[in-house]
Design an enzyme around this catalytic site. Structure first.
Site, PDB file in Angstrom:
ATOM      1  CE1 TYR A   1     -33.240  42.621   6.428  1.00  0.00           C
ATOM      2  CE2 TYR A   1     -32.403  40.575   7.349  1.00  0.00           C
ATOM      3  CZ  TYR A   1     -32.176  41.831   6.851  1.00  0.00           C
ATOM      4  OH  TYR A   1     -30.884  42.305   6.767  1.00  0.00           O
TER       5      TYR A   1
ATOM      6  CG  LEU B   1     -21.538  35.446  -3.298  1.00  0.00           C
ATOM      7  CD1 LEU B   1     -22.482  34.263  -3.504  1.00  0.00           C
ATOM      8  CD2 LEU B   1     -20.150  35.120  -3.828  1.00  0.00           C
TER       9      LEU B   1
ATOM     10  NE  ARG C   1     -27.619  44.315  -1.811  1.00  0.00           N
ATOM     11  CZ  ARG C   1     -28.227  44.241  -0.630  1.00  0.00           C
ATOM     12  NH1 ARG C   1     -29.059  43.258  -0.389  1.00  0.00           N
ATOM     13  NH2 ARG C   1     -28.008  45.153   0.305  1.00  0.00           N
ATOM     14  N   GLY C   2     -25.371  38.229  -5.317  1.00  0.00           N
ATOM     15  CA  GLY C   2     -25.513  37.203  -6.341  1.00  0.00           C
ATOM     16  C   GLY C   2     -24.998  37.615  -7.703  1.00  0.00           C
TER      17      GLY C   2
ATOM     18  CB  SER D   1     -22.792  33.476  -8.179  1.00  0.00           C
ATOM     19  OG  SER D   1     -23.994  34.054  -7.701  1.00  0.00           O
TER      20      SER D   1
END
Length: 332
Positions: free
Chosen positions: A62, A211, A213-214, A217
């Protein structure tokens, strides 16, 4: 000592470590979803630890080591509050491109040495290959980590994105505490074969992408440096079709007086006490919202209602692109 779920903690594996019911995934703090604020990232890690979160999840790739160094700075004077889960194996070039995978025993020991230095710690709590290396038997990779356990550099062994056969082969070499895999309302593939195998073997789950990856939302990929821009669920007609899922979750959440993200996380929490959702909060505000999911109690009727309104079959697009989906042992 055998770990026991008691509401305040969840167990990773039959005799694995006990952890706070939610883990903090730190990937997004190192540019994977677009620019991130380092000061806010550190403050978010501190806030998570102060509110009881114990497990921090990262990968040595990362930000090409940036994420581990960031966590290392955040943990100065706070190491005793944290449990570290580290993935390894992905290879990256200076330009950030992905150039292969290496899970040979000699590479495993090299990777852990650098992770320990970047994190500024003397041991890693859970160490796991990020993917199955098709060129290396899983027995060899897990055997190398088992040697690190014996030497004290690693406390427990985890896996990531692998299927039942690989899980069983790994477990035969050394006890596996958990499998890290994507799982959400619209990514429910593990329920068919993987979760039953884990239950048989007494292995826990750290669920990322709760989620999607969003997506659940309503998040949109950043203009630059956001890997989600290449994910099918976020692109073109698929994203337009998936708006119906976002709208459905919004309606369900409004009926319960909670946020959509909280309801999606609460659903994962309610599915099994052996699952620990990994929340990808990059800010203290996002963290606070996610932690609110712990206050939501879902009855079996609630769960059925949610799953009827948002069936997994409703999602348009796969969770990774076609090439990556072919590479996933968990999808075979």
């Amino acid at each position: 000592m055998t770990c026991e779920n008691d509401g305040a903690v969840r167990c990773l594996g039959a005799a694995g470590p006990s952890v706070f019911p939610l883990a903090l995934g730190c990937m997004g703090m190192s540019g994977m979803y677009g620019p991130a604020d380092e000061t806010e990232s550190v403050a978010t890690i501190h806030a998570a630890l102060d509110q009881g979160v114990t497990l921090l999840d990262t990968g040595d790739f990362y930000g090409m080591g940036h994420n581990e160094m960031l966590i290392g700075r955040a943990l100065r004077g706070r190491r005793e509050k944290a449990q570290l889960s580290v993935k390894f194996g992905a290879l990256r070039a200076p330009d950030g491109s992905w150039i292969g995978y290496d899970a040979r025993p000699v590479a495993v020991k090299n990777f852990v040495a650098y992770s320990l230095a970047r994190l500024g710690v003397d041991h890693i709590d859970i160490y796991r290959p990020a993917r199955l290396d098709p060129k290396v038997p899983i027995e060899d990779t897990v055997g190398a980590i088992a040697e690190l356990v014996k030497a004290g550099y690693v406390r427990a062994i985890g896996l990531s994105e692998v299927g039942p056969e690989t899980i069983r082969r790994a477990q035969a070499v050394h006890p596996i505490c958990d499998l890290q895999i994507e799982y959400s309302l619209i990514s429910r593939g593990p329920e068919e074969k993987i979760f039953p195998a884990l239950k048989d073997l007494g292995i826990g789950v750290t669920a990322y992408g709760v989620l999607s990856r969003g997506l659940l939302s309503g998040s949109q990929p950043a203009i630059q440096g956001d890997l989600r821009a290449r994910f099918p669920r976020f692109t073109g007609a698929n994203r337009q079709r998936n708006q119906a899922i976002i709208d459905a979750l919004q309606r369900l959440a409004s009926q319960k007086g909670v946020r959509p993200a909280q309801l999606a996380i609460a659903w994962v929490l309610a599915k099994s006490e052996t699952i620990v959702p990994v929340i990808g909060a990059r800010t203290r505000t996002q963290l606070s919202e996610s932690l609110g999911a712990l206050q939501i109690s879902l009855s079996p009727a609630d769960i059925s209602r949610i799953e009827e309104a948002i069936p997994a079959s409703a999602v348009a697009g796969t969770r990774y692109d076609e090439h990556q989906m072919r590479m996933l042992d968990s999808e075979r």
